[in-house]
Design an enzyme around this catalytic site. Structure first.
Site, PDB file in Angstrom:
ATOM      1  N   TYR A  24      -3.263  -3.294  -5.647  1.00 16.21           N
ATOM      2  CA  TYR A  24      -2.518  -4.139  -4.713  1.00 16.21           C
ATOM      3  C   TYR A  24      -1.163  -4.611  -5.223  1.00 16.21           C
ATOM      4  CZ  TYR A  24      -7.076  -4.240  -2.475  1.00 16.21           C
ATOM      5  OH  TYR A  24      -8.253  -3.880  -1.886  1.00 16.21           O
ATOM      6  N   HIS A 101      -2.296  -2.419   5.893  1.00 17.86           N
ATOM      7  CA  HIS A 101      -3.085  -2.382   4.657  1.00 17.86           C
ATOM      8  C   HIS A 101      -2.145  -2.078   3.501  1.00 17.86           C
ATOM      9  CE1 HIS A 101      -6.771  -2.548   6.929  1.00 17.86           C
ATOM     10  NE2 HIS A 101      -6.226  -1.667   7.755  1.00 17.86           N
TER      11      HIS A 101
END
Length: 153
Positions: A24, A101
């Site tokens: 991430y 996302h």
């Protein structure tokens, strides 16, 4: 009048910057929210942010947006794969939305490949890291119709 955008982040996104940075990245949610607000403002739009780890709270926030925002950018996190309730709320308020996302969910575990939102989303942004937020905000600000424009149709 500029467009109004609601940015919703789902469960565990409050851990951006510290949770699995190899997936991430190291940018925090506070950084994402600040840069998203600044980018929206540069495009003449306003942006409100919301994050919750609780499905019902996200549903409540989506319902509260009805008639008040022109577009939603949502990163549903793990609820992508499980939440009919959030899907129904998004469909029920009739506000176009972008599904976002940070990671490429299609390059991850097979159970992450299914989304309850994708078939209803105006667009889907996957795997661009936190840069995806900028893309999503810009798309809503530039391409979505405002509430006033919709009323005139």
């Amino acid at each position: 009048m500029g467009k109004s955008i609601l940015l919703i982040n789902g469960p565990n996104l409050n851990l951006l910057g510290t949770r699995e940075p190899h997936i991430y990245g190291s940018t925090t949610l506070a950084d994402v929210e600040a840069s998203s607000k600044a980018h929206a403002a540069s495009l003449g739009a306003t942006l409100e942010t919301y994050q919750s780890n609780h499905e019902g709270a996200i549903v409540d926030r989506i319902q509260a947006a009805r008639g008040n925002v022109d577009g939603i950018v949502i990163n549903p996190g793990a609820y992508t794969h499980t939440s009919v309730a959030i899907r129904d709320a998004l469909v029920g308020v009739d506000i176009p939305f972008i599904e976002l996302h940070v990671s490429n969910v299609h390059a991850r575990e097979p159970w992450r490949h299914h989304s309850y939102f994708s078939d209803k989303a105006a667009g889907i942004i996957v795997g661009l890291g936190v840069y995806g937020y900028k893309v999503a905000v810009e798309h809503v600000a530039v391409n979505f119709k405002s509430r006033e424009e919709k009323a005139a149709l």
